[in-house]
Design an enzyme around this catalytic site. Sequence first.
Site, PDB file in Angstrom:
ATOM      1  N   LYS A 111       0.819  -1.221   0.000  1.00  0.00           N
ATOM      2  CA  LYS A 111       0.000   0.000   0.000  1.00  0.00           C
ATOM      3  C   LYS A 111       0.849   1.265   0.000  1.00  0.00           C
ATOM      4  CE  LYS A 111      -4.409  -1.482   1.963  1.00  0.00           C
ATOM      5  NZ  LYS A 111      -5.362  -1.276   3.056  1.00  0.00           N
ATOM      6  N   LYS A 194      -4.895  -9.559  -7.132  1.00  0.00           N
ATOM      7  CA  LYS A 194      -6.082  -9.734  -6.301  1.00  0.00           C
ATOM      8  C   LYS A 194      -7.201  -8.795  -6.751  1.00  0.00           C
ATOM      9  CE  LYS A 194      -6.174  -7.925  -2.151  1.00  0.00           C
ATOM     10  NZ  LYS A 194      -5.892  -7.536  -0.758  1.00  0.00           N
ATOM     11  N   LYS A 197     -10.733  -3.128  -4.425  1.00  0.00           N
ATOM     12  CA  LYS A 197     -11.524  -1.899  -4.587  1.00  0.00           C
ATOM     13  C   LYS A 197     -10.705  -0.810  -5.254  1.00  0.00           C
ATOM     14  CE  LYS A 197     -13.888  -2.659  -0.183  1.00  0.00           C
ATOM     15  NZ  LYS A 197     -13.677  -2.431   1.249  1.00  0.00           N
TER      16      LYS A 197
HETATM   17  P1  AMP Z   1     -11.235  -4.947   2.819  1.00  0.00           P
HETATM   18  O1  AMP Z   1     -12.102  -4.575   1.702  1.00  0.00           O
HETATM   19  O2  AMP Z   1      -9.794  -4.861   2.496  1.00  0.00           O
HETATM   20  O3  AMP Z   1     -11.605  -4.294   4.111  1.00  0.00           O
HETATM   21  O4  AMP Z   1     -11.503  -6.498   3.063  1.00  0.00           O
HETATM   22  C1  AMP Z   1     -12.655  -6.998   3.737  1.00  0.00           C
HETATM   23  C2  AMP Z   1     -12.640  -8.507   3.755  1.00  0.00           C
HETATM   24  O5  AMP Z   1     -12.700  -9.027   2.428  1.00  0.00           O
HETATM   25  C3  AMP Z   1     -11.380  -9.111   4.389  1.00  0.00           C
HETATM   26  O6  AMP Z   1     -11.739 -10.256   5.135  1.00  0.00           O
HETATM   27  C4  AMP Z   1     -10.539  -9.497   3.208  1.00  0.00           C
HETATM   28  O7  AMP Z   1      -9.679 -10.577   3.496  1.00  0.00           O
HETATM   29  C5  AMP Z   1     -11.613  -9.916   2.204  1.00  0.00           C
HETATM   30  N1  AMP Z   1     -11.138  -9.728   0.822  1.00  0.00           N
HETATM   31  C6  AMP Z   1     -10.758  -8.547   0.238  1.00  0.00           C
HETATM   32  N2  AMP Z   1     -10.389  -8.750  -1.043  1.00  0.00           N
HETATM   33  C7  AMP Z   1     -10.531 -10.086  -1.284  1.00  0.00           C
HETATM   34  C8  AMP Z   1     -10.321 -10.923  -2.422  1.00  0.00           C
HETATM   35  N3  AMP Z   1      -9.908 -10.431  -3.602  1.00  0.00           N
HETATM   36  N4  AMP Z   1     -10.574 -12.252  -2.299  1.00  0.00           N
HETATM   37  C9  AMP Z   1     -11.030 -12.775  -1.122  1.00  0.00           C
HETATM   38  N5  AMP Z   1     -11.239 -12.041  -0.011  1.00  0.00           N
HETATM   39  C10 AMP Z   1     -11.009 -10.716  -0.082  1.00  0.00           C
END
Ligand code: AMP
Length: 331
Positions: A111, A194, A197
Amino acid sequence: MKLVFSGIQPTGNLHIGNYLGAVRNWVALQEKFKCIFCIVDMHAITVWQDPSMLVENTREVAAALIASGIDPKTQILFNQSRNPDHANLSWILNCVARLGWLNRMTQFKEKAGKNRENASVGLYTYPNLMAADILVYQATHVPVGEDQKQHLELARDIAQKFNSDYGADIFPLPEPLITGAATRVMSLRDGASKMSKSDPSDLSRINLSDGADAVAQKIRKAKTDPNPLPDSIEALSGRPEADNLISIYAAFAGISREDSISINSGKQFSNFKRDLTDLAVSVLEPINNEMRKLLSEPEYIDGILANGGERAVDVSRPVMGKVFQAVGFRS
Ligand code: AMP
Ligand code: TRP
């Protein structure tokens, strides 16, 4: 007693990586355990957030979670900044965690990018706040996607060091729950990165706010390779895009990757993509409709978050009392 805690950032649209990797598992866990689900707005501001967008994104994530099946009455759903105990404990944990531990965090390196000197200090100590989120409720189980594994290991190390430094058995060591067929959903445009967002291309992800037409278009445009789908998981190696779509199919259908392969083996991508679209839309459309309904009543969502925040404080405050006593802030 088992207590589930998890968090999600309000940094824009949730996508099917969030849904299949995390949120769907949360919905299943709430049937069996007491759960606390937190929209982590304090984590979000570790990188710049426009304040009016942050307010909206917080409501939007709350709506997405409720529309996905999270029950804010039986469980606790709130945004992090409503409970000051997270920040309070995170300061104490800043004094427990070691620089060397944080230096190993790969998410910070990704990041912060090349211009590390210019990253916020909050981005660096992000994992300590995450540990505080979990430990302030004495949570035992943390459902997340694969990308959060390293942060969870750090939270365990911090809990252990706190307990041993202060000779106090306050924090259980939280267990990661990384389950399902799609713990790491990849970008639709590049099977090596990956789904995220922050990817500049909206075609790289399917958002929970996408309607049926957008879902169909994104799947149609998803990168693939020229061969039909193989008949075994092993034969997917070296074919990351095919592997990703097979996993997404499995996760939406609630079946294993092996079963997804046997159902789809031999299909050309054009046919497979049509079937995947039907399946994805059948799951996402009701969520999308419910989200729209909820978002037309922002006061209702704000009320849920305020109520969740109060109930969260009720759980964390006694734990903070024990922590203050252990540290020597109170007799
Ligand atoms: P975040 O949007 O980074 O706050 O992630 C929220 C949740 O979604 C966390 O448990 C992450 O591990 C999961 N997550 C985010 N991106 C992915 C992805 N591409 N594949 C699987 N899980 C994800
Ligand atoms: N860091 C997590 C992510 O980006 C979000 C998060 C914050 C979290 N605090 C948490 C997840 C506590 C689980 C438990 O995905």
